[in-house]
Design an enzyme around this catalytic site. Structure first.
Site, PDB file in Angstrom:
ATOM      1  N   THR A  18      72.210  12.585 -23.075  1.00 29.93           N
ATOM      2  CA  THR A  18      72.933  11.847 -22.032  1.00 29.93           C
ATOM      3  C   THR A  18      74.435  11.931 -22.241  1.00 29.93           C
ATOM      4  O   THR A  18      75.201  11.912 -21.280  1.00 29.93           O
ATOM      5  CB  THR A  18      72.471  10.368 -22.045  1.00 29.93           C
ATOM      6  N   THR A  97      69.659  10.247 -27.111  1.00 30.42           N
ATOM      7  CA  THR A  97      69.267   9.060 -27.876  1.00 30.42           C
ATOM      8  C   THR A  97      67.757   8.992 -28.126  1.00 30.42           C
ATOM      9  O   THR A  97      67.316   8.360 -29.083  1.00 30.42           O
ATOM     10  CB  THR A  97      69.675   7.765 -27.136  1.00 30.42           C
ATOM     11  N   ASP A  98      66.966   9.648 -27.262  1.00 28.99           N
ATOM     12  CA  ASP A  98      65.510   9.427 -27.301  1.00 28.99           C
ATOM     13  C   ASP A  98      64.870   9.811 -28.631  1.00 28.99           C
ATOM     14  O   ASP A  98      63.982   9.105 -29.123  1.00 28.99           O
ATOM     15  CB  ASP A  98      64.826  10.197 -26.156  1.00 28.99           C
TER      16      ASP A  98
HETATM   17  N1  ASP Z   1      66.769  11.357 -22.331  1.00 24.19           N
HETATM   18  C1  ASP Z   1      68.079  11.352 -22.937  1.00 24.19           C
HETATM   19  C2  ASP Z   1      68.013  12.196 -24.201  1.00 24.19           C
HETATM   20  O1  ASP Z   1      67.455  11.739 -25.150  1.00 24.19           O
HETATM   21  C3  ASP Z   1      68.469   9.960 -23.233  1.00 24.19           C
HETATM   22  C4  ASP Z   1      69.793   9.802 -23.899  1.00 24.19           C
HETATM   23  O2  ASP Z   1      70.409  10.692 -24.446  1.00 24.19           O
HETATM   24  O3  ASP Z   1      70.266   8.623 -23.918  1.00 24.19           O
HETATM   25  O4  ASP Z   1      68.488  13.290 -24.228  1.00 24.19           O
END
Ligand code: ASP
Length: 326
Positions: A18, A97-98
């Site tokens: 993200t 973040t995932d």
């Molecule tokens: N779906 C995204 C990822 O993990 C979520 C994020 O980065 O916050 O790449």
């Protein structure tokens, strides 16, 4: 002295997420596509980074929900390459973040770096009205330049978390990460580090563990380890389905199973029966807890050993890495 710190060379490796996401509308913090903006452009959007000795490299450009061993293998190789360079003080990795906690744990287990390897991220895309990525990136670069820092850590929302403990605990808020009972290692305030705990234990003699890297470089995939949950009405159907599938296609046979138990790692009796069948078929079964906090506190003999202080996601990786040796 401040100038010296500024001039410490750091390498920023981009993997997507993200932090590199783009939405069609500036106010949209959820309807975006992750992994769109190149890592060089992310840096260009953080004015205080201008003039620092930074290098960038795009290693991947993905939504980290799709993370897997092939990217980890590549990433570990690039991190190791840069850590081995005398002039490099530390490495920053921009990441979704995932699965950030899984990548952090994997790199710590494999490389045990003697320099800082700092993962950072964002909960809002680069196109947000108020993106959180730029501050996180600036803080991560600061941590990667700290002469005393070492090991793999995550930096998000002003906090520094150890790879061993970091977990994503919120689906939306910008302070999405937590280190559970251990708490964060420290924080970054206006470019200054404040430590609450020591850096992760340093185990590699050189800049990283060359044997650890060699172990994952020679393989096509990690040993298959499945992650299951115990819950009301759990009856082991999934476990038996996996064993039945493996009877048809032996390459699908799990080498291990992590079961996230209720509370202190307790399992529904019916699931336990199915797991015993798996164990009898040669599958290594270990117990974690599905509780967000705490660990499985050993309580005498159990037919399925408990994992120490690891979330089910990290226990899956720890077991897969251990099975590489067998
Ligand atoms: N779906 C995204 C990822 O993990 C979520 C994020 O980065 O916050 O790449």
């Amino acid at each position: 002295m401040a100038d010296e710190i500024q001039m410490r060379r750091r390498v920023i490796l981009g993997t997507g997420g993200t932090i590199a996401g783009r939405a069609s509308r500036a106010g949209d913090n959820v309807g975006y596509v992750a992994g769109q903006v190149g890592v060089a452009d992310l840096l260009a959007g953080v004015p205080p980074l201008a003039g620092l000795a930074l290098e960038v490299e795009q290693v991947a450009q993905i939504d980290s929900k799709d993370m897997g061993f092939a990217v980890w293998q590549l990433l570990a190789g690039r991190v190791a390459h840069h850590l081995a360079r005398d002039e490099v003080a530390g490495v920053v990795i921009t990441h979704g973040t995932d699965t950030l906690e899984e990548t952090a744990f994997f790199l710590q287990q494999v490389l045990q770096p003697a320099k800082p390897v700092v993962l950072t991220c964002a909960m809002r895309p680069a196109t947000a009205l108020v993106p959180d990525g730029p501050q996180n990136l600036l803080d991560a670069v600061t941590v990667a330049g700290d002469a005393a820092a070492h090991g793999v850590v995550a930096v998000c929302a002003g906090q520094i978390h150890a790879a061993q403990h970091v977990t994503k605990v919120h689906s939306y808020r910008t302070d999405a990460f937590d280190s559970g009972d251990a708490g964060p290692i420290g924080c970054v305030e206006e470019g200054v580090l404040r430590l609450f705990h020591p850096w992760p234990a340093q185990r590699s003699a050189g800049s990283f563990d060359t044997a650890g890297l060699a172990r994952i470089q020679g393989v096509k995939a990690l040993p298959r380890v499945e992650w299951l949950n115990s819950h009301a009405d759990a009856d082991g159907t999934l476990v038996r389905a996996l064993l039945a599938l493996a009877a048809q296609e032996p390459e699908r046979m799990p080498r291990g199973m992590v079961v996230a138990g209720t509370g202190n790692g307790t399992l529904h009796w019916s699931l336990m029966e199915a797991l015993s069948e798996a164990q009898a078929a040669g599958v290594r079964v270990v117990r974690a807890t599905r509780c967000a906090r705490g660990r499985v506190v050993p309580a005498g003999q159990n037919r399925f050993p408990e994992v120490s202080d690891l979330s089910p996601a990290k226990a899956r990786l720890a077991l897969a890495l251990a099975l590489l040796e067998v």
